[in-house]
Design a protein around this motif. Structure first.
Motif, short mmCIF file in Angstrom:
data_model
loop_
_atom_site.label_atom_id
_atom_site.label_comp_id
_atom_site.label_asym_id
_atom_site.label_seq_id
_atom_site.Cartn_x
_atom_site.Cartn_y
_atom_site.Cartn_z
N GLN A 166 4.82 10.52 12.53
CA GLN A 166 4.38 10.01 13.84
C GLN A 166 3.37 8.87 13.69
OE1 GLN A 166 3.38 14.10 15.26
NE2 GLN A 166 4.53 13.51 17.07
N PHE A 167 2.72 8.82 12.54
CA PHE A 167 1.78 7.72 12.24
C PHE A 167 2.53 6.51 11.64
CE2 PHE A 167 -2.30 10.49 11.37
CZ PHE A 167 -2.30 10.92 12.69
N GLY A 168 3.84 6.64 11.49
CA GLY A 168 4.62 5.50 10.99
C GLY A 168 4.95 5.54 9.50
N TRP A 169 4.65 6.66 8.86
CA TRP A 169 4.91 6.76 7.42
C TRP A 169 6.34 7.19 7.16
CZ3 TRP A 169 1.53 4.75 4.08
CH2 TRP A 169 0.25 4.51 4.56
N ASN A 170 7.10 6.35 6.47
CA ASN A 170 8.47 6.72 6.15
C ASN A 170 8.72 6.79 4.65
OD1 ASN A 170 8.63 3.98 5.51
ND2 ASN A 170 9.28 3.48 7.59
N ASP A 171 7.67 6.63 3.84
CA ASP A 171 7.79 6.82 2.40
C ASP A 171 6.65 7.73 1.95
OD1 ASP A 171 8.24 6.72 -0.30
OD2 ASP A 171 7.60 4.64 -0.56
N ILE A 172 6.91 9.04 2.03
CA ILE A 172 5.91 10.05 1.70
C ILE A 172 6.32 10.73 0.40
CG2 ILE A 172 4.78 12.18 2.46
CD1 ILE A 172 5.55 11.27 5.39
N LEU A 173 5.43 10.75 -0.58
CA LEU A 173 5.76 11.34 -1.88
C LEU A 173 4.86 12.55 -2.13
CD1 LEU A 173 7.63 10.91 -4.34
CD2 LEU A 173 5.75 9.64 -5.40
N ASP A 174 5.47 13.72 -2.20
CA ASP A 174 4.76 14.98 -2.45
C ASP A 174 4.59 15.13 -3.96
OD1 ASP A 174 4.01 17.60 -2.89
OD2 ASP A 174 5.59 18.48 -1.65
N ILE A 175 3.34 15.01 -4.43
CA ILE A 175 3.10 15.06 -5.88
C ILE A 175 2.71 16.45 -6.38
CG2 ILE A 175 2.59 12.59 -6.11
CD1 ILE A 175 -0.42 13.36 -6.28
N GLY A 176 2.96 17.47 -5.55
CA GLY A 176 2.80 18.83 -6.07
C GLY A 176 1.62 19.57 -5.50
N ASP A 177 1.03 20.44 -6.32
CA ASP A 177 -0.05 21.31 -5.82
C ASP A 177 -1.35 20.53 -5.64
OD1 ASP A 177 -1.46 21.24 -8.24
OD2 ASP A 177 -0.44 23.01 -9.01
N ILE A 178 -2.37 21.23 -5.20
CA ILE A 178 -3.62 20.57 -4.78
C ILE A 178 -4.31 19.83 -5.93
CG2 ILE A 178 -5.07 22.63 -5.06
CD1 ILE A 178 -5.30 20.05 -2.17
N LYS A 179 -3.97 20.13 -7.16
CA LYS A 179 -4.51 19.36 -8.29
C LYS A 179 -4.18 17.87 -8.17
CE LYS A 179 -4.61 22.54 -12.27
NZ LYS A 179 -3.90 22.82 -13.55
N GLY A 180 -3.12 17.56 -7.44
CA GLY A 180 -2.75 16.16 -7.22
C GLY A 180 -3.87 15.38 -6.52
N ALA A 181 -4.79 16.12 -5.91
CA ALA A 181 -5.93 15.45 -5.26
C ALA A 181 -6.73 14.63 -6.27
CB ALA A 181 -6.82 16.48 -4.58
N ARG A 182 -6.70 15.05 -7.54
CA ARG A 182 -7.40 14.25 -8.57
C ARG A 182 -6.83 12.84 -8.61
NH1 ARG A 182 -7.13 18.88 -13.39
NH2 ARG A 182 -7.89 20.57 -12.03
#
Lengths: 216, 216
Positions: free
Chosen positions: A172-188
């Protein structure tokens, strides 16, 4: 539509909150005290659907909660919000552990083997924390076109349903290329990327850009 | 064409050295000892234009020197190469201070308020250090198309002439979107970006990608 709590009255909270109200969500902005001057002004500017209160008020109100405070206040805001009030809710952590005290470029006061996203998840073990949006300027967060239209938004978190929920809002914010890099460790990774973002921003002299993951 | 020294016999040194020989440069690969097995095999595979020797041999030979060792050996390789042998030369630092000892994702053992690129410059005060190429896989380094063709290569360093020299070589490697992010402190950003790179690589399950800076 789910009710949303936004923690933080700065540019990030105000911008995300405004966009969510425009999209038709009911949004409560939370801060340290009821009647915070900036929160009241934000409510006045955004009218129906917008309300304000303490961090706890916003946490109780929200079925989804966005953490939009400055990094150094994030954990304190959650504590003041009441850890139990986040239970079983999706918490979108937008904050960055930036330290500007040693001049430019800023550094991260948590990094490498830990991240603020992980600290948020540890503080809220009953919540589903998703790190998202922290890698772009707040105007780009809510309008991906402003960053070049086709940039990549990295997200991570431990819960697939929460990530799916966040992806819907991102769309809804206009993002059409979203990449899920896994668990919360990806926050690093997502938080370290902000340092690269600051370097590029200083070079381009605009916050309106982003990084796109490209493949052959 | 300038003579080039390449420090390191791993995949990065071998790949960059091979490409430079193909482009017509004379290249000497340096390692801890003369006659290093991998260096000798590399010379045999690359024929005319390729030679090998110690780190010092490669440093003396090269008018431009690429630092392609693993991060933890980089400063030691420069020391063994003889700091005086790098004087007034362009040194391209491709190394990353990656620590895999705590499992995945890796962390950086220098970061935030310092970087390996800055340490390389400090160790070689008479040289012109340029941080480049460290943000992509080695096959992509020498053939930007393999990363998607139009990705952005960030570079930094204190000397404009050295950066211009490196840009020319990068153009020969197929890079047509090179962004100079300023002095050698930019190495902090470029090295941190590698952690993001690792996350995305783990997600996409290929090292053949890159990040493009996009603007509206």
């Amino acid at each position: 539509m789910k009710k949303i709590g936004v923690l933080g009255t700065g540019a990030v909270g105000a911008t995300i909150g405004k966009k969510l109200v425009e999209l038709g969500y009911e949004v409560k902005m939370g801060s340290r005290t009821n009647g915070n001057e900036k929160a009241v002004a934000w409510v006045k500017a955004n009218g129906k659907g917008a309300s304000e209160g303490t961090f706890a008020d916003a946490a109780v109100f929200g079925e989804i909660i966005f953490v939009c405070t400055r990094g150094e206040f994030a954990l304190k805001a959650l504590e003041q919000g009441g850890v139990e009030n986040f239970k079983n809710k999706t918490v979108v952590d937008v904050s960055n552990p930036l330290d500007f005290s040693k001049g430019m470029p800023p550094s991260l006061y948590i990094s490498n083997t830990n991240s603020l996203g992980e600290e948020v998840q540890k503080m809220l073990p009953g919540a589903y924390v998703v790190k998202a949006l922290n890698t772009v300027n707040c105007e780009v967060m809510v309008d991906a076109k402003k960053g070049g239209g086709d940039i990549t938004m990295l997200i991570c978190g431990n819960d697939a349903n929460a990530k799916a929920e966040v992806k819907e809002i991102l769309a809804q914010f206009g993002w059409n290329d979203i990449l899920d890099i896994g668990d919360i460790k990806g926050a690093r990774s997502q938080e370290m990327m902000v340092i690269t973002w600051v370097s590029v921003m200083s070079t381009l002299k605009t916050p309106h850009f982003g990084f796109k993951v490209v493949k052959p």
